[in-house]
Design an enzyme around this catalytic site. Structure first.
Site, PDB file in Angstrom:
ATOM      1  N   SER A 119      -5.088   0.890  -8.751  1.00 26.61           N
ATOM      2  CA  SER A 119      -5.222   0.352  -7.397  1.00 26.61           C
ATOM      3  C   SER A 119      -6.660  -0.098  -7.143  1.00 26.61           C
ATOM      4  O   SER A 119      -7.615   0.626  -7.415  1.00 26.61           O
ATOM      5  CB  SER A 119      -4.826   1.423  -6.373  1.00 26.61           C
ATOM      6  OG  SER A 119      -5.034   0.956  -5.062  1.00 26.61           O
ATOM      7  N   SER A 120      -6.817  -1.321  -6.627  1.00 26.32           N
ATOM      8  CA  SER A 120      -8.146  -1.821  -6.258  1.00 26.32           C
ATOM      9  C   SER A 120      -8.578  -1.147  -4.964  1.00 26.32           C
ATOM     10  O   SER A 120      -7.911  -1.286  -3.933  1.00 26.32           O
ATOM     11  CB  SER A 120      -8.112  -3.347  -6.081  1.00 26.32           C
ATOM     12  OG  SER A 120      -7.759  -3.989  -7.272  1.00 26.32           O
ATOM     13  N   GLU A 126      -1.842  -1.471   5.882  1.00 30.05           N
ATOM     14  CA  GLU A 126      -1.573  -0.088   5.491  1.00 30.05           C
ATOM     15  C   GLU A 126      -1.115   0.715   6.704  1.00 30.05           C
ATOM     16  O   GLU A 126      -1.766   0.705   7.752  1.00 30.05           O
ATOM     17  CB  GLU A 126      -2.823   0.561   4.877  1.00 30.05           C
ATOM     18  CG  GLU A 126      -3.195  -0.033   3.518  1.00 30.05           C
ATOM     19  CD  GLU A 126      -4.310   0.730   2.845  1.00 30.05           C
ATOM     20  OE1 GLU A 126      -4.915   1.611   3.494  1.00 30.05           O
ATOM     21  OE2 GLU A 126      -4.579   0.466   1.655  1.00 30.05           O
ATOM     22  N   ASN A 178      -0.111   3.428  -6.974  1.00 29.36           N
ATOM     23  CA  ASN A 178      -0.498   2.468  -8.015  1.00 29.36           C
ATOM     24  C   ASN A 178      -1.465   3.151  -8.971  1.00 29.36           C
ATOM     25  O   ASN A 178      -2.404   3.807  -8.542  1.00 29.36           O
ATOM     26  CB  ASN A 178      -1.164   1.244  -7.359  1.00 29.36           C
ATOM     27  CG  ASN A 178      -1.440   0.143  -8.356  1.00 29.36           C
ATOM     28  OD1 ASN A 178      -1.129   0.273  -9.541  1.00 29.36           O
ATOM     29  ND2 ASN A 178      -2.045  -0.928  -7.898  1.00 29.36           N
ATOM     30  N   GLY A 238      -3.727  -4.963   1.438  1.00 28.60           N
ATOM     31  CA  GLY A 238      -2.719  -5.383   2.397  1.00 28.60           C
ATOM     32  C   GLY A 238      -2.684  -4.451   3.598  1.00 28.60           C
ATOM     33  O   GLY A 238      -3.449  -3.487   3.701  1.00 28.60           O
ATOM     34  N   SER A 261      -0.859  -1.660  -1.647  1.00 27.37           N
ATOM     35  CA  SER A 261      -1.263  -1.127  -2.947  1.00 27.37           C
ATOM     36  C   SER A 261      -0.048  -0.950  -3.849  1.00 27.37           C
ATOM     37  O   SER A 261       0.967  -0.382  -3.447  1.00 27.37           O
ATOM     38  CB  SER A 261      -1.964   0.219  -2.744  1.00 27.37           C
ATOM     39  OG  SER A 261      -2.349   0.760  -3.983  1.00 27.37           O
ATOM     40  N   GLY A 262      -0.145  -1.459  -5.077  1.00 28.50           N
ATOM     41  CA  GLY A 262       0.949  -1.360  -6.024  1.00 28.50           C
ATOM     42  C   GLY A 262       1.880  -2.544  -6.017  1.00 28.50           C
ATOM     43  O   GLY A 262       2.850  -2.582  -6.779  1.00 28.50           O
ATOM     44  N   THR A 269      -3.702  -7.481  -8.005  1.00 28.94           N
ATOM     45  CA  THR A 269      -4.695  -7.663  -9.069  1.00 28.94           C
ATOM     46  C   THR A 269      -4.114  -8.447 -10.235  1.00 28.94           C
ATOM     47  O   THR A 269      -4.756  -9.345 -10.790  1.00 28.94           O
ATOM     48  CB  THR A 269      -5.206  -6.294  -9.550  1.00 28.94           C
ATOM     49  OG1 THR A 269      -5.768  -5.590  -8.425  1.00 28.94           O
ATOM     50  CG2 THR A 269      -6.262  -6.456 -10.617  1.00 28.94           C
TER      51      THR A 269
END
Length: 1108
Positions: free
Chosen positions: A160-161, A389, A157, A387, A107-108, A112
């Site tokens: 973040s998605s 984690e 993020n 991704g 994330s970040g 996206t």
């Protein structure tokens, strides 16, 4: 701006990690840092793109950059995400290979944004056209909608998605986009009810409260204050750089472009508001007389407002929060819920409501963006998924996410090796097996149907008896104790006597990216994802149309006692389907890396990047690529790049490119084991060999540059000398010409002077002779003139004297005769002279007045108020009376001209004024046009003889109209006949009757307020004429048609008055569907014609040119 012609030119660090020498984790990180510090955020590993998030805008995504990378070889320019997107698009378009682009990272890291860049590049380089641009716009505008409902602010993020997204973009044989299909994976619905500290709920909640109008919030029963809602965290409600109000307007506009109807948007917002209201419902403890505990709702106001939004009876939902019904075979048992269970039911309903709403949004978007044609499509898939984690506290969500990344790593290694092997076989190079870590054993540990962790979790959730997270961990310790990648306190691999970092309620898995510690707390509940059947049935009873679609299992007629699939098994099935889909496509990889945790530019944190490099498996990826040949290049570009290193190949090689490369490598004495010749490429084993060639090329280029400079300077000096020599010749020639011209001008001037003097003397001599001759002639003429004058004057005097005597006699006689007459009549004249003079004067004045009035009378129009001015004061009364008489006579003459038909026309004009004046912009232009009625002369035209005989009554109106087709907005010519009983639509060419509708079945007519000719004839529901729906027509005589329809309804006593609706947006019933017809003003493009376009399945948009 400098344009690089090769990946190897002007490199900062190494553009392709495969060429990194020496290869180690430290050198890998140092190369990334070096390129990141110079704003080079993209690096290759073969065909894999590593993307570093710069946390700022860089000038490398401009339209010029798009054109620079368009139709270029992958390694031809410096590393860029556009190069990968172009390679994938060209392979799909030219080689007919389906493609997929896999974007991974934590994330970040910019996943996206990377997916947006890929889609925007493909949209920029594919074809153009109205339909193609519409499809591209819908595909791009689906992102803001999904981001609003599926993204949230986290500590890593701001956007973040919180779901995985896979989009298949479908193309035709030309490479133009036709549509797309979106799949979503594992929405983090737990965020709806609880967010970690420093994070927010999904964006849409804050956007709705910040950007909606006061009227909208009032309808949704909401307040702008975030603090009034328990589901919204307050410590990070406002985010720097995020304008929630502006983003809400963007989302509304994007939903309209994608194809959402206004009522659908309103329904979605009502469900979002219902989730906020649901979080404010709180419960209190109550004890029953039998000793059991139950819960009651504290304040029912939020429950009441939520029920009003969703159309649910308050008592039904209140009971569902207090009781639970369990069905087993033919028995039903109802139990009360305590406070904890009630809160669990409330949160479960909120999570399921939002999760199903998100799935419905994805399905609805797919309906709008799907390809309309059923021909075979080429497909490019874009996967944007979470991704790997590793947090301090890892739970069920991290376990599922990491399982997905294990599967992606497995397919990545398999497809990379397969791609390498296929290229070696294609080029005729011997393939040697490459040793690598195969993570299939880890995937089997998780997904094995018998002994896998997911299978045991499902088994534990389904077994009777007491089921807890601890019993699940005990089962893992029993079955997985011997597995080398599983560790816990009780397993043999944990070494629990010395490893105090492993708590009792946790287990650890050795993933390909490293060890991850999972806390089993919540595994069973999150896998169950249980929603009580009472709540499902309560939701199904709602009057809200969307709620019934989201909770189909609540239908009492379709009660299913079978337990729904668990969250883990659903995700495992989805991942399996995704893997099968990806294996059928050619893969392209983008690995996203976050340089720091501060979201700041120019900061590179070694430990953080090292961690991501490890769990992304980038080092292993480089080793796989380098296990065979590190570099390969086609013979033509290789020979073109290095031909200056050999005298035999410089400057031009006349033979085949491969033979030239062989001569070149032999001349450079490169060891044979360092390279191999393929069918179309040369393969170089060690990067040192490539760098040796590059160094020799650099030295040779310096020598060539010196030679070129020498030749250029010599050519420049010679050119300068020749230019000076040529200039000297030109100057000398011009000077000699100038000197000769000056000499000639002097001689010519002297000759002219001499000639002028000679001619002057001759002219003066001739002049003197002529003057003397002229004076002699003038003297003779003067003497003769004087003599003739004297003779004439003498004769004139004699004649005048004779005439004077004769005139005197006549005058004396006339005076004498007058004197006698005056003496005779003097006595009669004096008595009547005054009256006669007065009467004569008055008579002349009146005569003059009437003659003047006759010549200046106004026009015969009754509305003309002009009248000539009064000439004399005494004629005031006569003047006024004559004006009245003339006006009355003029009106009588005007009325006498009217026939019965003309009177009817004026009555129709008057009724048209009452209907349309100041309401429709087309009306003023129709005032001057007479209502003709039968424009086709249907009774006289032999072409329509058959049609005329088919109509029984008298035809009141016959005209050609355009019937609008719902599918494409285009018109078809039809003959429109109107009688007192019905109206008929017939084919213009054949005269065949297409539809005959009795006027009693016609309920209303809808038109716009603008200057178009569109009108909708709406039929009575249930009538035989309404089977195919309403009629949407267009005519140049719209005002006359509707006026006649309205008059027929007004004159018929047994029928209701026809309703005429004038609005710029109305609904038309086409068979079973209602389509919205919307009129907008637009700048004329193709003349001043009105254009009707189909925006989606439920919207027709009519563009009316703006009046000048």
């Amino acid at each position: 701006m400098e344009v690089k012609t090769s990946l190897l030119d002007n490199m900062i660090g190494v553009g392709d990690m495969v060429l990194l020498e020496p290869l180690s984790e430290d050198s890998f990180l140092e190369n990334l840092r070096n390129r990141f510090d110079h704003n080079e955020i993209y690096t290759y590993i073969g065909s894999v793109v590593i993307s570093m998030n710069p946390y700022r805008s860089l000038p490398i995504f401009t339209p010029d950059k798009v054109e620079e990378y368009r139709n270029r070889n992958f390694y031809e320019l410096s590393p860029h995400i556009y190069a990968l997107a172009d390679e994938a698009y060209r392979s799909l378009r030219d080689q007919d290979k389906d493609q997929c682009i896999l974007i991974t990272g934590e994330s970040g890291a910019g996943k996206t944004e990377a997916s947006k860049l890929v889609m925007s590049y493909v949209a920029a380089v594919c074809g153009k056209g109205q339909e193609v641009n519409k499809v591209k716009e819908q595909l791009l505008q689906s992102n803001p909608v999904l981001e609003a409902f599926g993204n949230a602010k986290t500590v890593r993020n701001d956007n973040s998605s919180r779901f995985g997204k896979y989009m298949d973009i479908e193309f035709d044989f030309k490479g133009d986009p036709l549509g797309g299909v979106i799949s979503n994976y594992l929405l983090e619905k737990s965020r709806v009810v609880k967010q970690p500290r420093g994070e927010r709920n999904f964006h849409i909640f804050y956007q709705l409260l910040s950007g909606a109008s006061e009227d909208t919030l009032k309808k949704l029963k909401l307040d702008r204050d975030f603090s009034k809602y328990n589901y919204l965290s307050l410590d990070s409600a406002a985010v720097n750089g995020l304008d929630d109000a502006a983003n809400f307007r963007t989302v509304r506009n994007a939903m309209q472009i994608v194809g959402f109807m206004e009522d659908e948007v309103q329904s979605v917002l009502e469900l979002v508001a219902a989730v906020l209201k649901l979080g404010n419902i709180e419960f209190k403890h109550e004890s029953r007389c039998n000793g059991t505990d139950e819960s009651r709702i504290k304040d029912k106001n939020d429950l009441k407002e939520m029920c009003e939004l969703l159309g649910i009876e308050q008592s039904v939902l209140e009971r569902a929060f207090s009781y639970r019904t369990v069905e087993a075979k033919m028995e039903k048992v109802s139990t009360t819920l305590n406070v904890a269970q009630a809160y669990y039911a409330r949160d479960a309903l909120a999570k399921n409501l939002y999760s199903r709403l998100f799935s419905w949004l994805v399905t609805r978007i797919n309906e709008s963006i799907k390809a309309q044609t059923k021909a075979r499509h080429k497909v490019m898939g874009v996967l944007d998924i979470y991704g790997f984690e590793i947090f301090e506290d890892n739970s069920f969500e991290q376990f599922i996410i990491n399982y997905c990344n294990e599967k992606l790593q497995q397919i990545f290694i398999e497809l990379t090796l397969r791609e390498e092997q296929e290229e070696y076989v294609r080029e005729g190079i011997e393939w040697t097996n490459i040793e690598y870590f195969n993570n299939a054993i880890i995937c089997d540990l998780i997904e094995n149907n018998q002994n896998g962790i997911l299978a045991m979790l499902d088994e534990e959730c389904l077994r009777p008896g007491t089921v807890t997270d601890e019993t699940f961990l005990d089962k893992l310790n029993t079955i997985c104790a011997e597995h080398q990648h599983f560790e816990s306190r009780l397993s043999k691999n944990s070494k629990f006597l010395t490893d105090h970092s492993l708590p009792h309620n946790c287990f650890r898995i050795q993933h390909y990216a490293g060890k991850v510690l999972y806390r089993v707390e919540g595994f069973v509940d999150k896998n169950n994802d249980l929603l009580y059947r009472d709540l499902s049935q309560a939701m199904y009873k709602a009057n809200h149309s969307l709620i019934k679609q989201l909770f189909p299992e609540g239908n009492p007629a379709k009660v299913n006692l079978k337990r729904p699939p668990t969250a883990g098994s659903q995700f495992k099935t989805s991942v399996g389907t995704l893997m099968k889909n990806l294996q059928t496509k050619n893969p392209n990889y983008i690995r996203c890396i976050k340089p720091n945790d501060k979201k700041a530019s120019h900061i590179f944190t070694d430990s953080l990047v090292r961690h991501q490099v490890r769990y992304l498996g980038l080092m292993e990826n480089v080793r796989v690529r380098r296990a065979g040949y590190a570099f390969r290049q086609a013979y033509e570009p290789c020979l073109e790049r290095y031909k200056m290193l050999c005298k035999n190949t410089w400057p031009h090689w006349r033979g085949p490119a491969r033979e030239g490369v062989e001569v070149l490598m032999a001349d450079l004495q490169v060891p044979a084991e360092e390279f191999s010749y393929g069918r179309s490429k040369i393969f170089i084993r060690n990067p040192r060999t490539l760098f040796f060639l590059e160094e020799r090329r650099r030295q040779c280029l310096q020598d060539l540059a010196t030679l070129i400079q020498k030749i250029y300077r010599g050519w420049k000096c010679r050119s300068h000398f020749l230019l000076l020599k040529k200039s000297q010749i030109v100057v000398a020639a011009w000077y000699r010409r100038y000197a000769q011209q000056k000499k000639y001008q002097k001689i010519k001037s002297a000759t002219t002077v001499v000639q002028s003097y000679a001619r002057g003397w001759q002219a003066r001599k001739l002049l003197r002779e002529l003057k003397y001759q002229k004076r002699c002639e003038e003297a003779v003429t003067t003497i003769a003139a004087y003599w003739h004058g004297t003779q004439a004057r003498r004769e004139l005097r004699r004649l005048k004297e004779e005439a004077r005597r004769k005139h005197a006699v006549a005058v004396i006689w006339a005076y004498w005769q007058g004197l006698k007459v005056r003496r005779e009549y003097r006595k009669f004249f004096r008595a009547n002279a005054g009256k006669k003079i007065y009467d004569f004067t008055i008579q002349r004045i009146m005569q003059k007045y009437f003659l003047g009035l006759k010549s200046s009378l106004p026009s015969m129009s009754p509305v003309d108020r002009s009248w000539p001015a009064r000439p004399y004061l005494f004629l005031d009364g006569v003047h006024t009376e004559l004006r009245k008489i003339f006006h009355l006579w003029r009106c009588k003459k005007y009325r006498g001209q009217f026939t019965e038909e003309k009177k009817a026309v004026y009555e129709e004009k008057l009724e048209a004024s009452e209907i349309f004046k100041d309401k429709k912009a087309l009306y003023p232009s129709s005032v001057s046009q007479p209502f003709k009625g039968d424009y086709l002369e249907i009774s006289k035209n032999p072409k329509y003889q058959k049609l005329s005989s088919a109509v029984d009554d008298k035809v009141l109106l016959a005209d050609v109209v355009n019937k609008i087709n719902r599918a494409n907005g285009k018109g078809t010519a039809r003959i429109f006949l109107l009688t007192k009983k019905n109206f008929v639509l017939a084919d213009q060419k054949t005269g065949q009757v297409k539809a005959s509708v009795p006027l009693p079945d016609l309920t209303s007519v809808s038109v716009s307020t603008q200057s178009d000719g569109f009108f909708a004839l709406k039929l009575k529901e249930g009538s035989a004429s309404a089977v195919k729906g309403d009629f949407l027509l267009s005519s140049e005589h719209l005002i006359e048609i509707i006026t006649k329809l309205h008059r027929i309804g007004a004159t018929t006593a047994d029928r209701e008055q026809l309703n005429i609706d004038i609005s710029d947006e109305f609904l038309v019933q086409f068979k079973q569907d209602k389509v919205c017809v919307k009129f907008i003003q637009a700048t004329p493009k193709n003349g001043n014609t009105v254009a009707c376009k189909r925006k989606n399945n439920r919207l027709l948009e009519v563009s009316v040119p703006t009046s000048p």
